[in-house]
Design a protein around this motif. Sequence first.
Motif, PDB file in Angstrom:
ATOM      1  N   PRO A  85      36.371  43.444  45.417  1.00 58.25           N
ATOM      2  CA  PRO A  85      35.015  43.195  44.920  1.00 58.25           C
ATOM      3  C   PRO A  85      34.946  43.266  43.396  1.00 58.25           C
ATOM      4  O   PRO A  85      35.732  43.971  42.753  1.00 58.25           O
ATOM      5  N   THR A  86      34.008  42.529  42.826  1.00 54.72           N
ATOM      6  CA  THR A  86      33.762  42.555  41.380  1.00 54.72           C
ATOM      7  C   THR A  86      32.269  42.785  41.152  1.00 54.72           C
ATOM      8  O   THR A  86      31.553  41.876  40.713  1.00 54.72           O
ATOM      9  N   PRO A  87      31.775  43.983  41.452  1.00 53.87           N
ATOM     10  CA  PRO A  87      30.341  44.248  41.289  1.00 53.87           C
ATOM     11  C   PRO A  87      29.946  44.241  39.816  1.00 53.87           C
ATOM     12  O   PRO A  87      30.798  44.448  38.939  1.00 53.87           O
ATOM     13  N   PRO A  88      28.686  43.993  39.521  1.00 58.13           N
ATOM     14  CA  PRO A  88      28.260  44.024  38.115  1.00 58.13           C
ATOM     15  C   PRO A  88      28.371  45.421  37.532  1.00 58.13           C
ATOM     16  O   PRO A  88      28.026  46.411  38.177  1.00 58.13           O
ATOM     17  N   GLY A  89      28.886  45.487  36.307  1.00 58.04           N
ATOM     18  CA  GLY A  89      28.979  46.767  35.618  1.00 58.04           C
ATOM     19  C   GLY A  89      27.684  47.096  34.912  1.00 58.04           C
ATOM     20  O   GLY A  89      26.652  46.438  35.093  1.00 58.04           O
ATOM     21  N   GLU A  90      27.727  48.111  34.068  1.00 55.71           N
ATOM     22  CA  GLU A  90      26.520  48.551  33.380  1.00 55.71           C
ATOM     23  C   GLU A  90      25.960  47.472  32.461  1.00 55.71           C
ATOM     24  O   GLU A  90      24.750  47.402  32.239  1.00 55.71           O
ATOM     25  N   ALA A  98      38.520  47.063  40.675  1.00 55.01           N
ATOM     26  CA  ALA A  98      39.134  46.914  41.998  1.00 55.01           C
ATOM     27  C   ALA A  98      40.168  45.794  41.999  1.00 55.01           C
ATOM     28  O   ALA A  98      41.172  45.865  42.712  1.00 55.01           O
ATOM     29  N   VAL A  99      39.935  44.759  41.203  1.00 58.82           N
ATOM     30  CA  VAL A  99      40.918  43.668  41.088  1.00 58.82           C
ATOM     31  C   VAL A  99      42.194  44.195  40.440  1.00 58.82           C
ATOM     32  O   VAL A  99      43.315  43.880  40.876  1.00 58.82           O
ATOM     33  N   ARG A 100      42.028  44.992  39.401  1.00 55.27           N
ATOM     34  CA  ARG A 100      43.189  45.575  38.727  1.00 55.27           C
ATOM     35  C   ARG A 100      43.998  46.435  39.700  1.00 55.27           C
ATOM     36  O   ARG A 100      45.227  46.314  39.776  1.00 55.27           O
ATOM     37  N   SER A 120      38.810  36.836  44.300  1.00 57.93           N
ATOM     38  CA  SER A 120      37.809  37.638  43.591  1.00 57.93           C
ATOM     39  C   SER A 120      37.242  36.852  42.409  1.00 57.93           C
ATOM     40  O   SER A 120      37.930  36.033  41.799  1.00 57.93           O
ATOM     41  N   ALA A 121      35.980  37.132  42.088  1.00 56.92           N
ATOM     42  CA  ALA A 121      35.326  36.442  40.981  1.00 56.92           C
ATOM     43  C   ALA A 121      35.879  36.933  39.646  1.00 56.92           C
ATOM     44  O   ALA A 121      35.761  38.107  39.309  1.00 56.92           O
ATOM     45  N   VAL A 122      36.515  36.037  38.918  1.00 57.94           N
ATOM     46  CA  VAL A 122      36.996  36.335  37.568  1.00 57.94           C
ATOM     47  C   VAL A 122      36.514  35.216  36.655  1.00 57.94           C
ATOM     48  O   VAL A 122      36.197  34.117  37.107  1.00 57.94           O
ATOM     49  N   GLY A 260      21.966  38.319  45.867  1.00 58.83           N
ATOM     50  CA  GLY A 260      23.285  37.835  46.269  1.00 58.83           C
ATOM     51  C   GLY A 260      24.374  38.313  45.330  1.00 58.83           C
ATOM     52  O   GLY A 260      24.135  39.020  44.352  1.00 58.83           O
ATOM     53  N   HIS A 261      25.597  37.894  45.631  1.00 60.11           N
ATOM     54  CA  HIS A 261      26.767  38.374  44.900  1.00 60.11           C
ATOM     55  C   HIS A 261      27.179  37.443  43.770  1.00 60.11           C
ATOM     56  O   HIS A 261      27.864  37.864  42.853  1.00 60.11           O
ATOM     57  N   GLY A 262      26.802  36.172  43.846  1.00 58.52           N
ATOM     58  CA  GLY A 262      27.218  35.217  42.832  1.00 58.52           C
ATOM     59  C   GLY A 262      26.425  35.402  41.558  1.00 58.52           C
ATOM     60  O   GLY A 262      25.252  35.046  41.486  1.00 58.52           O
ATOM     61  N   LEU A 263      27.055  35.999  40.533  1.00 57.12           N
ATOM     62  CA  LEU A 263      26.354  36.244  39.283  1.00 57.12           C
ATOM     63  C   LEU A 263      26.440  35.018  38.386  1.00 57.12           C
ATOM     64  O   LEU A 263      27.519  34.466  38.181  1.00 57.12           O
ATOM     65  N   PRO A 264      25.307  34.589  37.810  1.00 53.91           N
ATOM     66  CA  PRO A 264      25.392  33.496  36.848  1.00 53.91           C
ATOM     67  C   PRO A 264      26.119  33.963  35.597  1.00 53.91           C
ATOM     68  O   PRO A 264      26.133  35.161  35.291  1.00 53.91           O
ATOM     69  N   VAL A 265      26.744  33.044  34.900  1.00 55.11           N
ATOM     70  CA  VAL A 265      27.463  33.397  33.687  1.00 55.11           C
ATOM     71  C   VAL A 265      26.487  33.419  32.527  1.00 55.11           C
ATOM     72  O   VAL A 265      25.927  32.393  32.152  1.00 55.11           O
TER      73      VAL A 265
END
Length: 420
Positions: A85-90, A98-100, A120-122, A260-265
């Motif tokens: 997972p790549t949840p949004p950080g602060e 988690a990817v690392r 994973s979203a990168v 949702g999980h898809g964060l816009p850039v």
Amino acid sequence: MPVDLAVLGLGRLGLPAARAATTAGIGTVGYDPDADTVAELGAGRPPAGGGLSAAEVRRMLSAGFRATRDPAVLSRVRTALICAPTPPGEDGAPDLGAVRAAALALGEHLRPRTTVVVESAVRPGGTEEYVAPLLERASGLRAGHDFHLACAPPRLDPGNRAHGYANTPRVIGGLTPACTEAAAAFYGRLTEKVVRARGLREAEMTAVLETNFRHVNIALVNEMAVLCHDLGVDLWDVLRCAETKPFGFLPFRPGPGVGGHGLPVDPARLDRGERTSDCPLRLVGAALEANARMPRYVAHRAAALLNEHGKSARGARVLLLGVTYKADLADRTGSPAPEIARRLLDLGARIGYHDPHVPRWEVAGRPVPRADSLYESAAAADLTLLLQHHRVYDLQSLSAKAQLLLDTRGASPAGAAHRL
């Protein structure tokens, strides 16, 4: 015993991939460092947020799937999917911790000729610039030379009954043409169509475009909803008419916010927290702002509607219907419901909620009372606020029972409720 596939990360990305692989007869092992996730799966129960039912998990287990916390299993696979997972950080950027961890665990057991795919979203460039060095440093192998490295951004739409894993085309991009072909050969066993991107960055950027497309178009109809209300225009009739155009228009619906999980850039931020001085995606920034305003607007509409009917928001009983981010799912990631609830509480309202998929709910650290009887609670509330249209909600009947019904999804019959 060697297996064909290892899925690293058994959440909303990894579990559907593991299920598709076991359904296709591919020997699959799931690796996740979380003990609770592994224990739940071993007992035939889906972990929270995994998107699978208990019956589906049991079928996976009977087909040979197993979950483990032991990274040693990663040394015996031909293909590995990084689905951490790549949840949004602060700061709102994806947290790649988690990817690392997944890349390092895999790298320590990576063998030559293995195909590694990042789901994973990168950010564009992340697979080559962030994941590849971790794998190479831990394994001593070279990406694109000793092992194949590719990116396959996920396209799952949870709860979609028409488009699932098998019939949704999958975009694949590799570090080298050989990497692309190796990954495409694997996904060709799971999906009906594989689309080859020119390379890693093109595949990664495809996900950026698709996510931004959704957010920008939702922002447009959200702003149209505000404008139409101010002008006394029925937005939902406008949408009904506009979607009859057979070209140049795609229907989107407004709502109380975008979850949702898809964060816009964000055009002003990369996922490493770096700032850019000039980025061409200014429209995305405007869309972020427009969508972020919707929870405040919904709370304002709720208070105004109460006022129009001679009631103050202070002390009013407000029933929130549906607190998940998407209909008929339990996932609350990014749901606008908590912010709307907080704003109503700040206005002095007394809130309760009903959601068939959420047995307990807290806002600002305080439990929110759950309505046991939907219709009785709607009748007792000064305002019923529909935030998510689950299938169990009969809005015709609810509109007859509720004192006031504000529908933020446009799901109620015309004239049956106040609509966004």
